[in-house]
Design a protein around this motif. Structure first.
Motif, short mmCIF file in Angstrom:
data_model
loop_
_atom_site.label_atom_id
_atom_site.label_comp_id
_atom_site.label_asym_id
_atom_site.label_seq_id
_atom_site.Cartn_x
_atom_site.Cartn_y
_atom_site.Cartn_z
N UNK A 55 0.83 -1.20 0.00
CA UNK A 55 0.00 0.00 0.00
C UNK A 55 0.87 1.25 0.00
N UNK A 56 0.27 2.37 -0.40
CA UNK A 56 0.91 3.68 -0.36
C UNK A 56 0.36 4.49 0.80
N UNK A 57 1.20 5.35 1.38
CA UNK A 57 0.76 6.32 2.39
C UNK A 57 0.79 7.69 1.73
N UNK A 58 -0.27 8.47 1.93
CA UNK A 58 -0.38 9.80 1.34
C UNK A 58 -0.59 10.84 2.44
N UNK A 59 0.16 11.95 2.39
CA UNK A 59 -0.14 13.10 3.25
C UNK A 59 -0.05 14.36 2.40
N UNK A 60 -1.00 15.25 2.56
CA UNK A 60 -1.00 16.53 1.84
C UNK A 60 -1.47 17.63 2.79
N UNK A 61 -0.75 18.75 2.81
CA UNK A 61 -1.24 19.86 3.63
C UNK A 61 -0.81 21.23 3.11
N UNK A 113 -4.68 7.50 3.49
CA UNK A 113 -4.56 8.96 3.58
C UNK A 113 -5.04 9.42 4.96
N UNK A 114 -4.10 9.56 5.94
CA UNK A 114 -4.51 10.09 7.25
C UNK A 114 -4.90 11.57 7.10
N UNK A 115 -6.13 11.89 7.43
CA UNK A 115 -6.62 13.23 7.19
C UNK A 115 -7.71 13.56 8.21
N UNK A 116 -7.78 14.83 8.59
CA UNK A 116 -8.83 15.25 9.53
C UNK A 116 -10.20 14.97 8.91
N UNK A 117 -11.15 14.45 9.70
CA UNK A 117 -12.48 14.12 9.15
C UNK A 117 -13.13 15.28 8.39
N UNK A 140 -9.54 7.15 3.40
CA UNK A 140 -9.30 8.20 4.38
C UNK A 140 -9.32 7.58 5.78
N UNK A 141 -8.30 7.90 6.58
CA UNK A 141 -8.30 7.46 7.98
C UNK A 141 -8.04 8.69 8.85
N UNK A 142 -8.47 8.64 10.09
CA UNK A 142 -8.25 9.77 11.00
C UNK A 142 -6.75 9.96 11.25
N UNK A 143 -6.34 11.18 11.62
CA UNK A 143 -4.92 11.40 11.92
C UNK A 143 -4.42 10.37 12.93
N UNK A 144 -3.18 9.92 12.72
CA UNK A 144 -2.61 8.86 13.55
C UNK A 144 -1.60 9.45 14.53
#
Length: 366
Positions: A205-211, A240-244, A262-266
């Protein structure tokens, strides 16, 4: 007795100061004349920064929380300066130690210098050359008034030399973020993320973060970038850990895909668990590029510049840029298993904080 006030304002700062605090506590057990006071400016409120967060990283609860978060950049800077001035006058220090490049770093440095207190900057000298980044302004202002510079790379040393900093004020010590990572590699926590009811498979799997605003503020550009990511990663899940709230905006823009999750911030330990076991990370963060390099995980950085070029020249990071069409050849390298291996970066060995404390004792022993 050398009294040091240590400043932290945002979650990444705490990861950078954790090993410094441990090194000071170790020095105290060896009867060294050194002590610290930990000040949290409250720049970022983070619900995951609970007692367990401090406990996991071995950080004591802050001695003071200035609660100076919220507002515009200028309002936040002013709030931190006003409150930190009061704190420092009530609790005098020989040295104010700041880390990284957040607003608190700059604001507390200015306040300390105006009170004639020595400023030590950990992670000094890094530059992106991009003045549209608030962090770059923070770095430049902080380094313009710093007394002692602790650096993560030879390139940072060179940046400081070019700015006229004398050699005896530059201390090449390594990277405290890596101290924290290496000391926690056996403590990483599996967040038990499931895809279609099944646990994630290692390196599948890939992990994605964008801000960063360049990537997320323009809706059309964000949609194009997300489409390029989904097209280029094949059948592999994207975590993709991201704020709901942000996830809701993304979904509202029609950014959804069967492989995009989409998953909640870890927490720190959970996030690095999924990074360590991923096929690759796609990000616009600077700090993550350091961690992926040490863990040997391919990293695709969606930025046009970086303040951490050593992660590219020596590590596993590549600068993809902010144009969606740039992604495809990089993702093809990941999927074909031909991504560069990367190597070790000098002094990123888990002993940086010890070197910092030893140097501080030498510099301020008189």
């Amino acid at each position: 007795m050398l009294k040091i006030t240590i400043i932290a304002g945002a979650r990444p700062n705490f990861m950078k100061i954790a090993p410094i605090i441990k090194a000071i506590e170790k020095a105290k057990t060896e009867n060294k004349d050194i002590d610290f006071r930990l000040v949290h400016t409250g720049q970022h409120y983070d619900k995951k920064m609970s007692g367990s967060f401090f406990e996991q990283l071995g950080i004591p609860e802050p001695d003071a929380n200035l609660e100076a978060g919220g507002g515009s950049q200028a309002e936040q800077t002013a709030n931190i300066m006003v409150r930190f001035e009061k704190e420092l006058m009530e609790n005098p220090a020989d040295v104010v130690l700041v880390v990284g490049d957040v607003t608190s770093t700059m604001a507390c440095s200015i306040t300390a210098k105006k009170l004639n207190v020595q400023v030590v900057h950990v992670e000094a000298g890094i530059r992106s050359g991009d003045l549209s980044m608030p962090e770059e302004i923070n770095r430049m202002v902080t380094d313009a008034i710093t007394d002692q510079f602790f650096t993560t790379s030879e390139l940072a040393n060179e940046n400081l030399r070019k700015a006229g900093i004398l050699e005896d004020r530059i201390h090449f010590v390594g990277n405290t973020m890596i101290d924290t990572l290496l000391s926690n590699m056996d403590n990483l926590i599996d967040p038990k993320i499931k895809v279609d009811g099944k646990p994630l498979e290692n390196q599948d799997y890939f992990v994605l973060t964008l801000h960063r605003p360049a990537n997320v503020d323009e809706e059309g550009k964000l949609q194009e970038m997300m489409q390029a990511i989904m097209d280029g990663t094949g059948d592999h899940p994207i975590i993709f850990p991201v704020h709901p709230r942000t996830a809701k905006i993304l979904t509202g823009l029609g950014i959804s895909h069967k492989h995009l999750h989409y998953v909640e911030p870890l927490s720190y330990l959970e996030f690095n668990y999924i990074v360590k076991n991923s096929k690759a990370v796609i990000t616009d963060s600077g700090g993550i590029t350091e961690e992926t390099t040490v863990m040997g995980v391919p990293c695709l950085t969606l930025r046009d510049n970086t303040e951490r070029p050593e992660t590219i020249t020596l590590g596993t990071n590549e600068l993809v840029g902010t144009k969606p069409e740039n992604l495809k050849p990089y993702l093809e390298k990941v999927l074909s298993g031909t991504w560069k291996k990367g190597g070790e970066i000098p002094l990123w060995d888990g002993k940086t904080a010890d070197r910092i404390v030893q140097d501080l004792l030498k510099i301020y022993s008189n």
